[in-house]
Design an enzyme around this catalytic site. Structure first.
Site, short mmCIF file in Angstrom:
data_model
loop_
_atom_site.label_atom_id
_atom_site.label_comp_id
_atom_site.label_asym_id
_atom_site.label_seq_id
_atom_site.Cartn_x
_atom_site.Cartn_y
_atom_site.Cartn_z
N ASP A 173 0.81 -1.15 0.03
CA ASP A 173 -0.01 -0.03 -0.06
C ASP A 173 0.84 1.37 0.04
O ASP A 173 1.90 1.31 0.67
CB ASP A 173 -0.84 -0.06 1.25
CG ASP A 173 -1.89 1.10 1.28
OD1 ASP A 173 -3.05 0.83 0.30
OD2 ASP A 173 -1.87 2.04 1.95
N ASN A 205 -2.68 13.18 -3.95
CA ASN A 205 -3.70 13.74 -4.74
C ASN A 205 -4.33 14.99 -4.51
O ASN A 205 -4.53 15.74 -5.26
CB ASN A 205 -4.72 12.43 -4.67
CG ASN A 205 -4.64 11.35 -5.62
OD1 ASN A 205 -3.88 11.42 -6.82
ND2 ASN A 205 -5.14 10.24 -5.39
N ASP A 261 -1.68 9.67 -10.48
CA ASP A 261 -1.57 8.61 -11.35
C ASP A 261 0.14 8.31 -11.68
O ASP A 261 0.19 7.21 -11.90
CB ASP A 261 -2.06 9.14 -12.73
CG ASP A 261 -3.63 9.11 -12.68
OD1 ASP A 261 -4.02 8.42 -11.81
OD2 ASP A 261 -4.20 9.70 -13.41
N ASP A 309 -4.90 2.22 -4.28
CA ASP A 309 -3.34 2.68 -4.23
C ASP A 309 -2.87 1.21 -3.45
O ASP A 309 -1.76 1.41 -3.08
CB ASP A 309 -2.94 3.80 -3.24
CG ASP A 309 -3.76 3.69 -2.11
OD1 ASP A 309 -4.57 2.84 -1.85
OD2 ASP A 309 -3.22 4.37 -1.04
#
Length: 348
Positions: free
Chosen positions: A218, A226, A235, A261
């Site tokens: 993770d 973000n 991304d 993610d």
């Protein structure tokens, strides 16, 4: 082709469609079939998994790339089924062409055989009024006809061979797309689930199973990337981690994007110690690589990973193995992130 789920009440369907179009307009997106399908389904509320994906990504700032990924995740099967159906129809058409030409060639060959038999009988019986010259001319005409038919058959077979080759390539492309995450180009969740189930089934059926392990990975504080830098940079983070994963595992290992993610690595023929070593190599490779803004090369910081590792225990189900690896992942988060947690199974 994308299809929106059926809604029996026209008034309700139009109301949902309007809400979807308003959301698309507010986000400055284009109402193409994939985008409309995702938002229509979201507002319809019948696909809870899709709604969770949208809400985890913050629907007010979702990127087009992420939206396409969500569409492929939930509607990719329909798209690939339609494409496979088209390929199948093309294969059937080519097969019918070949069958038709072969029938013509078979008829010509049979007719040629009859002509030869008739000529032989005429010569044996000394048929009146039929010269050897006329027999030869007749056979030449028959030979020319069958040569033309054979040339037609050869040309059709060559054309069909080329077409079959193209269709085979299309089938392979579809096969790869059906098990690939479009953003990271890793294996997708569906293919990972299948591979984990297969690995567990093989181990359970084997009298002396090879050890295998699972690592759940993770990205630490991904939402902050973000929120601070935007989804395009988010991304890029996902692609960076995917690249590091692919380049720091063994050729026999399967790397997949599990969702959002989170990533998964299936490590066949790997006891816990080996899997831990691979996981730590992945963690270091990512932590040591700076994240740069693609357009300006501005330094944005470093990405770190939390990893949970579990080795399969004899008789254990794939679900139980996944749950243990996930639990170790959360322990790694609780331990301060940028670390790896794995523990052997305690004997019962």
């Amino acid at each position: 082709m994308s299809q929106t789920p059926a809604t029996t009440d026209p008034a309700t369907a139009f109301a949902i469609a309007l809400r979807a179009l308003e959301r698309i307009r507010d986000l400055g997106q284009v109402p193409d079939p994939a985008t409309f399908t995702v938002w229509f389904t979201y507002f319809q509320g019948h696909n809870q998994a899709l709604n969770r994906d949208i809400e985890e990504l913050d629907p007010d700032a979702v990127s087009r790339t992420r939206l396409n990924a969500i569409h492929d995740r939930h509607f990719g099967t329909e798209r690939h089924f339609g494409q496979l159906l088209s390929v199948g129809e093309a294969l059937g058409a080519e097969t019918r062409k070949v069958e038709s030409v072969i029938r013509v060639a078979s008829g010509s060959a049979a007719g040629y055989g009859i002509d030869l038999q008739s000529a032989a009988e005429a010569l044996d019986s000394g048929a009146a009024g039929l010269s050897v010259s006329e027999l030869i001319k007749s056979l030449v005409r028959s030979t020319d006809a069958i040569q033309q038919t054979n040339a037609l058959l050869q040309a059709q077979l060559q054309q069909s061979e080329h077409q079959f080759r193209l269709l085979q390539e299309n089938m392979e492309t579809l096969r790869l797309e059906s098990m690939t995450d479009p953003l990271t180009r890793l294996a997708n969740r569906k293919y990972f689930d299948f591979s984990l189930t297969q690995a567990t089934a093989r181990a359970v059926d084997d009298e002396a199973p090879e050890p295998f392990s699972l690592a759940m990975v993770d990205i630490d504080r991904f939402k902050q990337f973000n929120d601070q830098f935007g989804h395009t940079t988010g991304d890029d983070v996902l692609r960076l981690v995917a690249f590091a994963l692919k380049n720091n595992v063994r050729s026999s290992d399967l790397v997949a994007r599990y969702g959002g993610d989170e990533f998964a690595v299936l490590l066949p023929n790997a006891p816990l110690e080996d899997a831990m070593a691979v996981g730590d190599q992945i963690r270091k490779a990512v932590a040591e690589r700076p994240l740069l803004r693609r357009t300006t090369k501005e330094m944005l910081g470093y990405v770190t990973l939390s990893i949970g590792v579990a080795a399969w225990a004899p008789g254990e189900s794939s679900e139980a193995l996944l749950e243990r690896a996930d639990r170790h992942l959360y322990e790694a988060k609780a331990n301060g992130r940028n670390c790896l947690v794995g523990a052997p199974v305690r004997p019962s």
